[in-house]
Design an enzyme around this catalytic site. Structure first.
Site, PDB file in Angstrom:
ATOM      1  N   ASN A 117       6.187  -0.457  -0.273  1.00  0.00           N
ATOM      2  CA  ASN A 117       7.365  -0.490  -1.146  1.00  0.00           C
ATOM      3  C   ASN A 117       7.236   0.492  -2.321  1.00  0.00           C
ATOM      4  O   ASN A 117       8.071   0.498  -3.220  1.00  0.00           O
ATOM      5  CB  ASN A 117       7.627  -1.914  -1.667  1.00  0.00           C
ATOM      6  CG  ASN A 117       6.511  -2.426  -2.574  1.00  0.00           C
ATOM      7  OD1 ASN A 117       5.578  -1.691  -2.916  1.00  0.00           O
ATOM      8  ND2 ASN A 117       6.615  -3.684  -2.976  1.00  0.00           N
ATOM      9  N   HIS A 168       4.633   0.660  -4.501  1.00  0.00           N
ATOM     10  CA  HIS A 168       3.866   0.235  -5.677  1.00  0.00           C
ATOM     11  C   HIS A 168       2.581   1.048  -5.830  1.00  0.00           C
ATOM     12  O   HIS A 168       2.029   1.564  -4.867  1.00  0.00           O
ATOM     13  CB  HIS A 168       3.590  -1.278  -5.670  1.00  0.00           C
ATOM     14  CG  HIS A 168       2.608  -1.767  -4.661  1.00  0.00           C
ATOM     15  ND1 HIS A 168       2.622  -3.058  -4.177  1.00  0.00           N
ATOM     16  CD2 HIS A 168       1.567  -1.178  -4.034  1.00  0.00           C
ATOM     17  CE1 HIS A 168       1.634  -3.223  -3.326  1.00  0.00           C
ATOM     18  NE2 HIS A 168       0.979  -2.090  -3.215  1.00  0.00           N
ATOM     19  N   ASP A 181      -6.698  -3.460 -10.234  1.00  0.00           N
ATOM     20  CA  ASP A 181      -6.060  -4.773 -10.197  1.00  0.00           C
ATOM     21  C   ASP A 181      -6.950  -5.831  -9.544  1.00  0.00           C
ATOM     22  O   ASP A 181      -7.977  -5.507  -8.954  1.00  0.00           O
ATOM     23  CB  ASP A 181      -4.703  -4.683  -9.468  1.00  0.00           C
ATOM     24  CG  ASP A 181      -4.792  -3.881  -8.166  1.00  0.00           C
ATOM     25  OD1 ASP A 181      -5.900  -3.730  -7.630  1.00  0.00           O
ATOM     26  OD2 ASP A 181      -3.747  -3.401  -7.710  1.00  0.00           O
ATOM     27  N   GLU A 222       5.003  -3.215  -9.152  1.00  0.00           N
ATOM     28  CA  GLU A 222       5.975  -3.388  -8.090  1.00  0.00           C
ATOM     29  C   GLU A 222       7.317  -2.755  -8.466  1.00  0.00           C
ATOM     30  O   GLU A 222       7.621  -2.591  -9.657  1.00  0.00           O
ATOM     31  CB  GLU A 222       6.194  -4.897  -7.845  1.00  0.00           C
ATOM     32  CG  GLU A 222       4.942  -5.647  -7.380  1.00  0.00           C
ATOM     33  CD  GLU A 222       4.681  -5.495  -5.886  1.00  0.00           C
ATOM     34  OE1 GLU A 222       4.817  -4.376  -5.348  1.00  0.00           O
ATOM     35  OE2 GLU A 222       4.322  -6.512  -5.263  1.00  0.00           O
TER      36      GLU A 222
HETATM   37  P1  PGA Z   1      -3.257  -0.463   1.803  1.00  0.00           P
HETATM   38  O1  PGA Z   1      -2.613  -0.875   0.427  1.00  0.00           O
HETATM   39  O2  PGA Z   1      -4.225   0.625   1.500  1.00  0.00           O
HETATM   40  O3  PGA Z   1      -3.959  -1.697   2.299  1.00  0.00           O
HETATM   41  O4  PGA Z   1      -2.142  -0.007   2.679  1.00  0.00           O
HETATM   42  C1  PGA Z   1      -2.238   0.146  -0.445  1.00  0.00           C
HETATM   43  C2  PGA Z   1      -1.595  -0.450  -1.663  1.00  0.00           C
HETATM   44  O5  PGA Z   1      -0.954  -1.505  -1.539  1.00  0.00           O
HETATM   45  O6  PGA Z   1      -1.708   0.146  -2.733  1.00  0.00           O
END
Ligand code: PGA
Length: 244
Positions: free
Chosen positions: A134, A136, A66, A141
């Site tokens: 959350n 994702h 992404d 999402e």
């Molecule tokens: P993070 O993000 O590694 O910064 O916790 C993970 C994600 O949002 O996939």
């Protein structure tokens, strides 16, 4: 799902990099699906270390999950810049073999279609994933449905709050991103889902042990045949049988 629990993210990163090396050396043109965020950093450190110890990456193709919409590739919080800093600048990966969605494309629809063609032409051998608080994966999402293909997504409030730590103010946090869809993720031959720290314990328990639900996008990985969940002691706390 296979679950591996390590004492530290660094040990987990070394394990993940060793799996990646196994993939890279077993194929003439290996394809790695890559993630950004804090979580994969120990993996990239270990992979760079393997490169310094002789791992050739000149034939490896990388495809990132992404990118934010509206951040130019040289913006310090863009995922282009993240990948340069943490991996690309330290290995012999060839620039023309590295792919990240273009969040500055004049037609985002065309950019999504271009990315899907890329994914079709280069099936992913090993996909590295983090997980949002959350649930994702990529920027897929929680929702009443999950989109199969590459698409533009409006980031949820909790994702923006979590991302805010990297920006001067909440107003600077991008609200939209381009992300690979869940079908593209599930088409990877093998998947490593990485999660570290106590803030990921609840969502990991739900994603790994709960029902498959579109409001916990990572739970869809239960449907894949070859997923390894790579945890540290803290993110594994919510799993029955996890010792620490
Ligand atoms: P993070 O993000 O590694 O910064 O916790 C993970 C994600 O949002 O996939």
């Amino acid at each position: 799902m296979n679950i591996r629990i390590f004492a530290t993210p660094q040990e987990a990163g070394i394990y993940a990099a060793a799996i990646a090396e196994g993939v890279l050396v077993s194929r003439p043109r290996p394809v790695l699906g890559l993630a950004t965020g804090t979580t994969p950093i120990p993996f990239y450190e270990a992979l760079v270390n393997l490169y310094r110890c002789g791992l050739d990456m000149s034939h490896t193709i990388t495809i990132n999950l992404d990118e934010y919409i509206g951040l130019p590739p040289d913006h310090p919080q863009s995922y282009h810049d993240f990948m340069r800093q943490h991996l690309f600048a330290h290995t012999n990966l060839r620039t023309e073999h590295t792919h990240i969605p273009n969040g500055m494309a004049s037609s985002l629809q065309e950019e999504c279609e271009r990315y899907d063609r890329l994914l079709h032409d280069h099936p992913i051998d090993l996909q590295i994933l983090g997980i949002g608080v959350n649930g994702h994966i990529g920027f897929n999402e929680p929702n009443h449905l999950l989109l199969a293909r590459t698409h533009v997504v409006r980031l949820r409030e909790e994702t923006m709050r979590s991302n805010a730590r990297f920006f001067a103010s909440m107003d600077d946090v991008p609200r939209e991103a381009i992300t690979m869809g869940v079908q593209s993720i599930l088409q990877a031959e093998r998947i490593l889902l990485l999660a570290f720290g106590p803030e990921k314990a609840d969502i990991i328990a739900e994603a790994v042990r709960g029902n498959v639900r579109t409001d916990v996008p990572a739970s869809i990985l239960q449907l894949h045949r070859r997923v390894t969940v790579v945890l540290d002691a803290e993110s594994a706390r919510g799993l029955p049988g996890a010792i620490r």
